[in-house]
Scaffold this motif. Structure first.
Motif, PDB file in Angstrom:
ATOM      1  N   ARG A 534      13.247 -55.499  -4.346  1.00 44.23           N
ATOM      2  CA  ARG A 534      13.649 -55.617  -3.005  1.00 44.23           C
ATOM      3  C   ARG A 534      12.689 -55.018  -1.920  1.00 44.23           C
ATOM      4  O   ARG A 534      12.975 -55.155  -0.736  1.00 44.23           O
ATOM      5  N   HIS A 535      11.882 -54.366  -2.261  1.00 45.27           N
ATOM      6  CA  HIS A 535      10.973 -53.941  -1.144  1.00 45.27           C
ATOM      7  C   HIS A 535       9.682 -54.423  -1.524  1.00 45.27           C
ATOM      8  O   HIS A 535       8.827 -54.805  -2.725  1.00 45.27           O
ATOM      9  N   SER A 570      15.730 -46.688   1.155  1.00 45.13           N
ATOM     10  CA  SER A 570      15.932 -48.037   2.057  1.00 45.13           C
ATOM     11  C   SER A 570      16.666 -48.823   1.057  1.00 45.13           C
ATOM     12  O   SER A 570      16.150 -49.750   0.412  1.00 45.13           O
ATOM     13  N   PRO A 571      18.106 -48.493   0.916  1.00 41.96           N
ATOM     14  CA  PRO A 571      18.713 -49.116  -0.250  1.00 41.96           C
ATOM     15  C   PRO A 571      19.057 -50.605   0.020  1.00 41.96           C
ATOM     16  O   PRO A 571      19.228 -51.522  -0.821  1.00 41.96           O
ATOM     17  N   GLN A 572      18.619 -51.152   1.444  1.00 44.03           N
ATOM     18  CA  GLN A 572      18.910 -52.487   1.671  1.00 44.03           C
ATOM     19  C   GLN A 572      17.617 -53.173   1.274  1.00 44.03           C
ATOM     20  O   GLN A 572      17.473 -54.561   1.560  1.00 44.03           O
ATOM     21  N   GLY A 573      16.706 -52.665   1.025  1.00 42.30           N
ATOM     22  CA  GLY A 573      15.181 -53.038   0.733  1.00 42.30           C
ATOM     23  C   GLY A 573      14.597 -53.264   1.895  1.00 42.30           C
ATOM     24  O   GLY A 573      14.720 -52.762   2.970  1.00 42.30           O
ATOM     25  N   GLY A 574      13.267 -53.941   2.122  1.00 43.98           N
ATOM     26  CA  GLY A 574      12.562 -54.486   3.296  1.00 43.98           C
ATOM     27  C   GLY A 574      11.208 -53.826   2.880  1.00 43.98           C
ATOM     28  O   GLY A 574      10.852 -53.336   1.873  1.00 43.98           O
ATOM     29  N   GLY A 596      14.725 -47.423   6.531  1.00 45.31           N
ATOM     30  CA  GLY A 596      16.044 -47.189   5.702  1.00 45.31           C
ATOM     31  C   GLY A 596      16.799 -46.448   6.502  1.00 45.31           C
ATOM     32  O   GLY A 596      17.170 -46.748   7.671  1.00 45.31           O
ATOM     33  N   ILE A 597      17.458 -45.370   5.645  1.00 47.42           N
ATOM     34  CA  ILE A 597      18.673 -44.718   6.399  1.00 47.42           C
ATOM     35  C   ILE A 597      18.030 -43.655   7.472  1.00 47.42           C
ATOM     36  O   ILE A 597      19.037 -43.165   8.156  1.00 47.42           O
ATOM     37  N   TRP A 620      25.449 -41.520   0.897  1.00 41.77           N
ATOM     38  CA  TRP A 620      24.932 -43.038   0.465  1.00 41.77           C
ATOM     39  C   TRP A 620      24.908 -42.839  -1.077  1.00 41.77           C
ATOM     40  O   TRP A 620      24.557 -43.962  -1.927  1.00 41.77           O
TER      41      TRP A 620
END
Ligand code: ADP
Length: 689
Positions: A534-535, A570-574, A596-597, A620
């Motif tokens: 995801r990254h 950055s749990p959402q990825g990116g 990320g967060i 998180w």
């Protein structure tokens, strides 16, 4: 009714006889000797016979009436009387001659005489009968009262005006009192009635200071003297009211004079300030209470607190603990370095390296004018004992009023001031050492069984893959893979713990050699990209090599930690972007940026401390130990570099590593001992933005 009379008016009485032995020359009123005798007297004297003719007049009468003696002699007395009094006077004169005696004339009446120039003058007249032989005369002593009458009129007018003004002043809130020169009350306004409780009727005519039992700080005479000298006085009085109540008044007093400068009265305006004074007393008592509480707290605080001034950190104030911490008396006014020198005290960092004046928090805060918190220093006292301390310092800006206090008076207006707090952390340090010892033992003990676990799990998987032994069921393979992952994680943690204990013990050693940091960064990215789908890890780097004197293994450890954190947080990825750029000729900077967060602002100062984790990381549910950054920073600092970050919660973070470049001259050089530098990094409080 007209109370004015002309000259002279007889009343009932008896004529005086000449005394025995009276000089015979004086028996003749027209004799020169008689005339000379009259001239000696200060008043105007005229002698009148029974027919009302002027038979003699002295020199002074010419001054009063404006006629020469010759002009007067033989004239009718009417000459000296205003027209309107002539008839009535003739009646009085006839009457007087019947029973003449010595007396003042026209008691209680205002008498007037007519001057040659036609002007009238107020006069006072004394009559005296004079029998010479068989003839009866009257001697009238005439005194010109013009000046006195004018003064009396003015006086009456002034007092009348003051009374009128006093009436107006009744509306005033203040107590207004008018006293005559003997201190008798002439005016007592409503404000005075209200304040003191006596009505005007009761107060008028009384001696004011006695009525009010006035108490003047410097004594009544001081007020009198000031009034005489300056015409006015201002000050505070304590007085007693009718009901016995004590009042404090702010009093303004002024003398009232007539045109000739004669004191007519004293005007006194008193304002009741008892309530204000009471409130001030209460406020003072309260303030004193607060101050003594603050002083007590200050004295009893378990930390050494010192207020210092000027670039040399002169001592202004210190509490008891200062003596305990330093083991010596720091005298008021003594500069900090002089104090250290006189007591043979040295200050070092945690590694024992003595700190120079420019590094000491107590002096730095005054120079930099910025707060410094929880900085670690060690105090070495004259007896050789060591005291680990946490030093915090705060620059102070005091209001000018605050500098009026006894102990702060020596401070110049623009001088920098600071509060410096030394906290003895011996017990914390001991607990820390115990913890380190435990960590070290636990990590060592874990190492062997972990190695066995990892080895056996790997062997089982590999040997089965190669067809040795019965094939594994899918669940067995998954369980083995889980065991392998877990043991790898545990092994990494154990390594971190071991690094930590090495660091604390000063045994973390670098193996430095000149190397290009760009390929090292690319290698870390290559290794970590497969761990996430995801990254996207991206690298921006210059074409030329950037060579630094590094321990590649340790620098990789640092970069790995930063990139793994960027991925983890950055749990959402990116994208995770790594940039490398030269910072001038001397240094290279590597940054790792994520979206990320982020890190909450209020915790940024603490991130990088041992086991320190941000609250949002826990919220998180992201696992971690709070050791990686602590080690990473220590390692970077051991390289002579710096690690810091910028972060915004919910938007992402960027971590920076700055390392000195190896260059021909002036840069980082390989020196003996450089690969074996003992360095224990201290958790710097200045981590963060
Ligand atoms: P951990 O094992 O907890 O990740 P680190 O020492 O590497 O320990 O990091 C310390 C703390 O710093 C983390 O727990 C986390 O709160 C915060 N942190 C580090 N890197 C990041 C990042 N890239 N984004 C957000 N928070 C981070």
């Amino acid at each position: 009714m007209d109370d004015s009379q002309g000259v002279p008016g007889p009343e009932a009485g008896t004529a005086q006889s000449l005394p025995v032995g009276f000089p015979p020359e004086l028996v003749d009123v027209s004799s020169p000797l008689f005339c000379q005798f009259l001239d000696l007297l200060p008043d105007a004297l005229i002698v009148v016979d029974e027919q009302g003719r002027l038979v003699q007049a002295n020199a002074q009468s010419s001054v009063v009436f404006g006629y020469s003696r010759q002009e007067l002699l033989g004239q009718s007395l009417d000459l000296l009387l205003p027209e309107r009094f002539r008839d009535i006077h003739r009646l009085h004169a006839a009457h007087y001659f019947k029973a003449p005696r010595l007396r003042p004339m026209g008691i209680g009446l205002h008498l007037f005489a007519l001057r040659k120039d036609g002007g009238e003058i107020p006069v006072e007249i004394s009559l005296s009968p004079l029998r010479l032989g068989d003839r009866l005369y009257v001697i009238a002593a005439v005194r010109d009262m013009t000046a006195q009458r004018r003064a009396e009129r003015e006086r009456a007018l002034l007092l009348q005006n003051l009374t009128v003004q006093g009436e107006l002043l009744n509306q005033a809130y203040d107590a207004i009192i008018l006293r005559d020169p003997l201190d008798r009350i002439l005016l007592w306004n409503r404000g005075a009635e209200r304040l003191y409780g006596w009505s005007a009727q009761e107060a008028l005519g009384r001696i004011s200071t006695r009525l009010l039992r006035t108490d003047v700080p410097g004594g009544e005479n001081a007020v009198r003297a000031a009034l005489e000298r300056e015409g006015q006085w201002e000050g505070e009085l304590t007085q007693v009211c009718r009901d016995g109540r004590l009042v404090v008044v702010e009093s303004r007093q002024a003398l009232v004079r007539d045109q000739q400068g004669q004191v007519l009265a004293t005007l006194e305006i008193n304002r009741d300030i008892s309530e204000r004074r009471r409130r001030e007393r209460e406020a003072r008592a309260m303030l004193a209470g607060h101050l003594s509480l603050l002083e007590q707290l200050f004295e009893e605080m378990p930390f050494a607190v010192a207020l210092v001034a000027g670039p040399t950190a002169r001592l202004l104030l210190a509490n008891q603990a200062v003596r305990r911490v330093w083991g010596a008396e720091w005298e008021a006014g003594q500069p900090f370095l002089a104090f250290l020198r006189s007591h043979k005290i040295a200050i070092s960092d945690l590694r024992g390296k003595e700190l120079g004046p420019e590094e000491l928090v107590t002096l730095r805060v005054l120079r930099e004018q910025q707060a410094i918190s929880l900085y670690q220093e060690q105090i070495r006292r004259a007896d050789g004992s060591l005291l680990p301390v946490l030093v915090s310092a705060l620059p102070l800006r005091l209001a000018p009023e605050a500098l009026q206090g006894e102990r702060l008076r020596q401070v110049a207006a623009e001088e920098p001031l600071a509060l410096v707090i030394h906290q003895d952390v011996t017990p914390l340090k001991e607990a820390d050492e115990l913890k380190d010892e435990f960590i070290s033992i636990a990590a060592h003990e874990l190492r062997t069984p972990l190695a066995a676990l990892t080895g056996y799990a790997e062997m089982l998987l590999r040997q089965t893959e190669r067809g040795h032994g019965p094939p594994l069921a899918p669940w067995q393979r998954e369980a083995l893979e889980e065991i392998q992952q877990g043991t790898l994680r545990l092994a990494a943690l154990t390594e971190e713990l071991l690094d930590l204990s090495r660091l604390q013990a000063g045994r973390l050693q670098l193996q430095r050699l000149p190397a290009d940091v760009v390929p090292l960064v690319r290698q870390v990215v290559r290794r970590l990209q497969p761990t996430t789908t995801r990254h996207q890890l991206e690298v921006e780097a210059p074409a030329q090599p950037l060579v630094a004197l590094i321990d590649p293994h340790r620098l990789e450890q640092v970069l790995t930690n930063l990139v793994e954190n960027a991925i983890k947080y950055s749990p959402q990825g990116g994208p995770v972007r790594l940039r490398i750029w030269p910072d001038g000729q001397q240094a290279v900077v590597i940054s790792v940026e994520d979206h990320g967060i982020g890190i909450p602002r209020h915790q940024q100062g603490q991130i990088g401390g041992r086991f320190m984790r941000a609250e949002n990381a826990r919220a998180w549910g992201i696992e971690g130990t709070g050791l990686g950054l602590y080690l990473a920073r220590a390692l970077v600092e051991q390289h002579g570099g710096r690690l810091w970050f910028e972060s915004e919660e919910g938007r992402g973070s960027t971590f920076f590593v700055r390392l000195p470049l190896l260059c021909e001259e002036g840069g980082d050089q390989l020196e003996s001992g450089d690969t074996g530098g003992e360095a224990a990094a201290s958790p710097s409080p200045e981590a963060g933005t």
